[in-house]
Design a protein around this motif. Structure first.
Motif, PDB file in Angstrom:
ATOM      1  N   LEU A  74     -87.439 -63.845  58.115  1.00  0.00           N
ATOM      2  CA  LEU A  74     -86.444 -62.848  58.470  1.00  0.00           C
ATOM      3  C   LEU A  74     -86.918 -61.412  58.270  1.00  0.00           C
ATOM      4  CD1 LEU A  74     -83.353 -64.647  56.953  1.00  0.00           C
ATOM      5  CD2 LEU A  74     -83.586 -64.010  59.369  1.00  0.00           C
ATOM      6  N   THR A  75     -87.806 -61.186  57.310  1.00  0.00           N
ATOM      7  CA  THR A  75     -88.155 -59.813  56.931  1.00  0.00           C
ATOM      8  C   THR A  75     -89.646 -59.510  56.919  1.00  0.00           C
ATOM      9  OG1 THR A  75     -88.356 -60.240  54.551  1.00  0.00           O
ATOM     10  CG2 THR A  75     -86.133 -59.813  55.409  1.00  0.00           C
ATOM     11  N   GLY A  76     -90.484 -60.549  56.864  1.00  0.00           N
ATOM     12  CA  GLY A  76     -91.914 -60.317  56.688  1.00  0.00           C
ATOM     13  C   GLY A  76     -92.298 -60.047  55.248  1.00  0.00           C
ATOM     14  N   TYR A  77     -91.345 -60.113  54.329  1.00  0.00           N
ATOM     15  CA  TYR A  77     -91.610 -59.822  52.921  1.00  0.00           C
ATOM     16  C   TYR A  77     -91.721 -61.109  52.127  1.00  0.00           C
ATOM     17  CZ  TYR A  77     -90.881 -58.092  48.137  1.00  0.00           C
ATOM     18  OH  TYR A  77     -91.013 -57.825  46.795  1.00  0.00           O
ATOM     19  N   ALA A  78     -92.800 -61.226  51.355  1.00  0.00           N
ATOM     20  CA  ALA A  78     -93.020 -62.397  50.499  1.00  0.00           C
ATOM     21  C   ALA A  78     -93.139 -61.922  49.054  1.00  0.00           C
ATOM     22  CB  ALA A  78     -94.275 -63.146  50.921  1.00  0.00           C
ATOM     23  N   LEU A 128     -76.767 -74.165  58.081  1.00  0.00           N
ATOM     24  CA  LEU A 128     -77.509 -73.646  59.243  1.00  0.00           C
ATOM     25  C   LEU A 128     -78.862 -74.337  59.356  1.00  0.00           C
ATOM     26  CD1 LEU A 128     -76.861 -69.794  58.913  1.00  0.00           C
ATOM     27  CD2 LEU A 128     -75.705 -71.395  60.416  1.00  0.00           C
ATOM     28  N   PRO A 129     -78.877 -75.649  59.577  1.00  0.00           N
ATOM     29  CA  PRO A 129     -80.154 -76.374  59.586  1.00  0.00           C
ATOM     30  C   PRO A 129     -81.099 -75.917  60.694  1.00  0.00           C
ATOM     31  CG  PRO A 129     -78.384 -77.754  60.425  1.00  0.00           C
ATOM     32  CD  PRO A 129     -77.736 -76.540  59.829  1.00  0.00           C
ATOM     33  N   MET A 130     -80.559 -75.334  61.766  1.00  0.00           N
ATOM     34  CA  MET A 130     -81.399 -74.936  62.882  1.00  0.00           C
ATOM     35  C   MET A 130     -81.763 -73.450  62.858  1.00  0.00           C
ATOM     36  SD  MET A 130     -81.966 -77.711  64.534  1.00  0.00           S
ATOM     37  CE  MET A 130     -81.748 -78.800  63.114  1.00  0.00           C
ATOM     38  N   LEU A 131     -81.572 -72.792  61.695  1.00  0.00           N
ATOM     39  CA  LEU A 131     -81.800 -71.348  61.609  1.00  0.00           C
ATOM     40  C   LEU A 131     -83.162 -70.935  62.162  1.00  0.00           C
ATOM     41  CD1 LEU A 131     -80.876 -68.544  60.601  1.00  0.00           C
ATOM     42  CD2 LEU A 131     -81.902 -69.113  58.381  1.00  0.00           C
ATOM     43  N   ARG A 132     -84.218 -71.655  61.763  1.00  0.00           N
ATOM     44  CA  ARG A 132     -85.569 -71.296  62.215  1.00  0.00           C
ATOM     45  C   ARG A 132     -86.110 -72.270  63.246  1.00  0.00           C
ATOM     46  NH1 ARG A 132     -86.898 -71.688  56.553  1.00  0.00           N
ATOM     47  NH2 ARG A 132     -88.580 -73.101  57.167  1.00  0.00           N
ATOM     48  N   ALA A 133     -85.271 -73.195  63.716  1.00  0.00           N
ATOM     49  CA  ALA A 133     -85.785 -74.316  64.501  1.00  0.00           C
ATOM     50  C   ALA A 133     -86.267 -73.926  65.888  1.00  0.00           C
ATOM     51  CB  ALA A 133     -84.718 -75.404  64.622  1.00  0.00           C
ATOM     52  N   VAL A 134     -85.601 -72.986  66.534  1.00  0.00           N
ATOM     53  CA  VAL A 134     -85.972 -72.608  67.904  1.00  0.00           C
ATOM     54  C   VAL A 134     -86.917 -71.420  67.838  1.00  0.00           C
ATOM     55  CG1 VAL A 134     -85.147 -71.882  70.160  1.00  0.00           C
ATOM     56  CG2 VAL A 134     -83.791 -73.485  68.798  1.00  0.00           C
ATOM     57  N   LYS A 135     -88.160 -71.653  68.227  1.00  0.00           N
ATOM     58  CA  LYS A 135     -89.184 -70.622  68.162  1.00  0.00           C
ATOM     59  C   LYS A 135     -89.223 -69.815  69.456  1.00  0.00           C
ATOM     60  CE  LYS A 135     -90.457 -72.928  64.407  1.00  0.00           C
ATOM     61  NZ  LYS A 135     -89.589 -73.934  63.802  1.00  0.00           N
ATOM     62  N   ASP A 136     -89.530 -68.521  69.333  1.00  0.00           N
ATOM     63  CA  ASP A 136     -89.757 -67.733  70.537  1.00  0.00           C
ATOM     64  C   ASP A 136     -91.204 -67.920  70.990  1.00  0.00           C
ATOM     65  OD1 ASP A 136     -91.332 -66.084  68.869  1.00  0.00           O
ATOM     66  OD2 ASP A 136     -89.705 -64.648  68.565  1.00  0.00           O
ATOM     67  N   GLY A 143     -71.799 -57.429  60.941  1.00  0.00           N
ATOM     68  CA  GLY A 143     -71.220 -56.107  61.096  1.00  0.00           C
ATOM     69  C   GLY A 143     -71.752 -55.070  60.133  1.00  0.00           C
ATOM     70  N   ARG A 144     -72.632 -55.465  59.218  1.00  0.00           N
ATOM     71  CA  ARG A 144     -73.217 -54.522  58.267  1.00  0.00           C
ATOM     72  C   ARG A 144     -74.736 -54.563  58.371  1.00  0.00           C
ATOM     73  NH1 ARG A 144     -70.225 -56.150  52.649  1.00  0.00           N
ATOM     74  NH2 ARG A 144     -68.111 -56.507  53.471  1.00  0.00           N
ATOM     75  N   ASP A 145     -75.365 -53.478  57.939  1.00  0.00           N
ATOM     76  CA  ASP A 145     -76.825 -53.469  57.912  1.00  0.00           C
ATOM     77  C   ASP A 145     -77.328 -54.438  56.853  1.00  0.00           C
ATOM     78  OD1 ASP A 145     -76.922 -51.539  59.874  1.00  0.00           O
ATOM     79  OD2 ASP A 145     -77.066 -49.859  58.460  1.00  0.00           O
ATOM     80  N   PRO A 146     -78.438 -55.121  57.111  1.00  0.00           N
ATOM     81  CA  PRO A 146     -79.006 -56.004  56.099  1.00  0.00           C
ATOM     82  C   PRO A 146     -79.415 -55.214  54.860  1.00  0.00           C
ATOM     83  CG  PRO A 146     -79.987 -56.402  58.248  1.00  0.00           C
ATOM     84  CD  PRO A 146     -79.197 -55.146  58.374  1.00  0.00           C
ATOM     85  N   ARG A 179     -85.767 -57.378  62.983  1.00  0.00           N
ATOM     86  CA  ARG A 179     -84.382 -56.922  63.112  1.00  0.00           C
ATOM     87  C   ARG A 179     -83.583 -57.897  63.988  1.00  0.00           C
ATOM     88  NH1 ARG A 179     -85.571 -52.290  64.613  1.00  0.00           N
ATOM     89  NH2 ARG A 179     -85.307 -51.133  62.673  1.00  0.00           N
ATOM     90  N   ALA A 180     -84.184 -58.343  65.083  1.00  0.00           N
ATOM     91  CA  ALA A 180     -83.498 -59.284  65.973  1.00  0.00           C
ATOM     92  C   ALA A 180     -83.224 -60.604  65.269  1.00  0.00           C
ATOM     93  CB  ALA A 180     -84.332 -59.516  67.235  1.00  0.00           C
ATOM     94  N   ARG A 181     -84.160 -61.067  64.427  1.00  0.00           N
ATOM     95  CA  ARG A 181     -83.944 -62.311  63.693  1.00  0.00           C
ATOM     96  C   ARG A 181     -82.786 -62.179  62.719  1.00  0.00           C
ATOM     97  NH1 ARG A 181     -90.217 -64.021  62.191  1.00  0.00           N
ATOM     98  NH2 ARG A 181     -90.914 -64.310  64.351  1.00  0.00           N
ATOM     99  N   MET A 182     -82.739 -61.059  62.006  1.00  0.00           N
ATOM    100  CA  MET A 182     -81.655 -60.868  61.045  1.00  0.00           C
ATOM    101  C   MET A 182     -80.311 -60.777  61.755  1.00  0.00           C
ATOM    102  SD  MET A 182     -83.269 -58.465  58.013  1.00  0.00           S
ATOM    103  CE  MET A 182     -84.188 -57.299  59.039  1.00  0.00           C
ATOM    104  N   GLU A 183     -80.269 -60.088  62.892  1.00  0.00           N
ATOM    105  CA  GLU A 183     -79.018 -59.991  63.649  1.00  0.00           C
ATOM    106  C   GLU A 183     -78.583 -61.372  64.145  1.00  0.00           C
ATOM    107  OE1 GLU A 183     -79.897 -57.190  66.693  1.00  0.00           O
ATOM    108  OE2 GLU A 183     -79.707 -55.425  65.374  1.00  0.00           O
ATOM    109  N   ARG A 184     -79.535 -62.150  64.639  1.00  0.00           N
ATOM    110  CA  ARG A 184     -79.205 -63.494  65.124  1.00  0.00           C
ATOM    111  C   ARG A 184     -78.718 -64.380  63.982  1.00  0.00           C
ATOM    112  NH1 ARG A 184     -82.602 -68.113  66.300  1.00  0.00           N
ATOM    113  NH2 ARG A 184     -84.491 -66.839  66.204  1.00  0.00           N
ATOM    114  N   ALA A 185     -79.362 -64.260  62.822  1.00  0.00           N
ATOM    115  CA  ALA A 185     -78.946 -65.071  61.674  1.00  0.00           C
ATOM    116  C   ALA A 185     -77.525 -64.718  61.256  1.00  0.00           C
ATOM    117  CB  ALA A 185     -79.911 -64.864  60.509  1.00  0.00           C
ATOM    118  N   ALA A 186     -77.192 -63.427  61.268  1.00  0.00           N
ATOM    119  CA  ALA A 186     -75.834 -63.023  60.887  1.00  0.00           C
ATOM    120  C   ALA A 186     -74.810 -63.547  61.885  1.00  0.00           C
ATOM    121  CB  ALA A 186     -75.767 -61.503  60.778  1.00  0.00           C
ATOM    122  N   ARG A 187     -75.141 -63.507  63.174  1.00  0.00           N
ATOM    123  CA  ARG A 187     -74.219 -64.038  64.187  1.00  0.00           C
ATOM    124  C   ARG A 187     -74.030 -65.542  64.011  1.00  0.00           C
ATOM    125  NH1 ARG A 187     -77.412 -60.920  67.678  1.00  0.00           N
ATOM    126  NH2 ARG A 187     -78.348 -62.833  68.547  1.00  0.00           N
TER     127      ARG A 187
END
Length: 375
Positions: free
Chosen positions: A44-48, A143-151, A64-67, A15-23
């Motif tokens: 983003l979802t864990g779904y393949a 958004l080339p850096m969408l997944r670039a910064v890992k937690d 501003g909307r639910d994924p 959920r946090a990843r999807m919110e960050r991606a939308a922002r």
């Protein structure tokens, strides 16, 4: 390998990843993101979803909307089981219905959207027909850096994958090389990666003698002989995160020149690693490694970028290459892999995965970078 299994990502993580991606989409001037099946959707979802399906599956992220995940009805039960599903609204469609009408109803009819690079052309063109006022930009461009910064958990998964690749190297250096085909050693590498926890092997480059001058040589039927330099480059996915390491070994005693070139590449790799620090531009890593090789007179034989990002895929942004001014940020993970390739003779490459820390860098590969002699 032994050790504690990594904790799985939770619904809150996705959920946090999807919110960050939308922002991030808003910051890029986009009305939202359209994510097709592939690494972005998994992250983003864990779904393949099935990669081969021609049926529209699309994650819609609008600020501003639910994924919403538009999904074929026959695959909706599997989508509902995904770890990130609690943070999603599933909108299914059945064969005979128009899936693009379902997707179009979620979008601003005049908006500009980021869309996955690997989205099928038939789906994008159908969306454009349904909403002719919309426009689209590839996620790599927008958004080339969408997944670039890992937690921190992602970094540790990459570290575990790196440790598995290191364990693979420690074992492969014990096997016979001389008198065997490159493809035989490549098969050993693949078996070892799997034995150390990899679910997917992406590449096992074994480039001996003159084949080592081709950075992406496919292991073939060449029989490795005494006196050969052998470039090993291998990796894949372990627990969903990538490994990628290169070491160059020698069958029997090397010549003085072979040692000199190997030492040069090792020094260049060290220089590239030492250039890693927050705020430095990606190109500074490339410049640092390349300068060592160029100053020694071998610049024309270093024919590729110094590094690439790694995460849920083994190659992704950011790239360590001249002209890339993206600043390094703590949590970015990428390869540092300079090489020298002498046509018709031999090649040398040394590669580690490195993550940016608060005050520098941390290697995720720790096997020796010195010349290794094999039988």
């Amino acid at each position: 390998m032994t050790g504690t299994a990594p904790a799985p990502f939770t619904a809150d993580d996705y959920r946090a990843r999807m919110e960050r991606a939308a922002r991030t989409a808003v910051d890029a001037g986009l009305a939202g993101l359209l994510v097709a099946p592939g690494p972005d959707m998994v992250w983003l979802t864990g779904y393949a979803p099935p990669a081969e399906t021609e049926r529209l599956t699309l994650l819609v992220l609008v600020p501003g909307r639910d994924p919403v995940l538009v999904v074929p009805a026959l695959e909706a039960p599997d989508a509902a089981k995904a770890s990130g599903a609690p943070g999603l609204t599933l909108r299914d469609w059945t064969d005979g219905q128009d899936p693009y009408a379902a997707a179009a109803g979620l979008l601003d009819a005049s908006g500009r959207f980021g869309i996955s690079d690997n989205a099928w052309a038939m789906h994008l063109l159908a969306l454009q027909r349904a909403l002719p006022g919309t426009s689209y930009a590839s996620l790599t461009d927008a958004l080339p850096m969408l997944r670039a910064v890992k937690d921190a958990p992602e970094v540790e998964l990459l570290a575990a994958a790196g440790a598995a690749a290191d364990a693979t190297f420690e074992e492969i250096r014990k096997v016979p090389f001389g008198g065997r085909r490159e493809s035989d050693v490549a098969a050993d590498l693949a078996d070892l990666l799997r034995s150390f926890g990899h679910s997917q092997v992406d590449f096992t480059i074994v480039a001996s003698g003159p084949n080592g001058a081709n950075p992406h040589h496919e292991a073939g039927d060449r029989v490795i002989g005494s006196g050969d330099m052998v470039v090993l480059d291998f990796g894949g996915l372990r627990d969903g995160y990538g490994s990628d390491t290169s070491r160059t070994v020698h069958v029997g005693e090397p010549t003085d020149e072979e040692r000199r070139v190997h030492d040069l590449v090792r020094e260049a790799q060290e220089a590239g690693y030492r250039a890693v620090r927050p705020g430095a531009a990606c190109q500074e890593v490339d410049r640092a490694a390349r300068a060592v090789i160029a100053d020694a007179g071998y610049g024309e034989y270093f024919i590729h970028r110094t590094g690439h990002g790694i995460g849920v895929t083994t190659h992704e942004p950011p790239y360590m290459i001249e002209g890339e001014e993206q600043p390094l940020v703590p949590g970015m993970c990428f390869s540092v892999e300079p090489g020298v390739y002498l046509p018709g003779r031999f090649g040398v490459r040394i590669e580690d995965i490195v993550t940016v820390t608060e005050d520098g860098g941390r290697r995720l590969n720790d096997t020796t970078r010195e010349m290794v002699i094999v039988d």
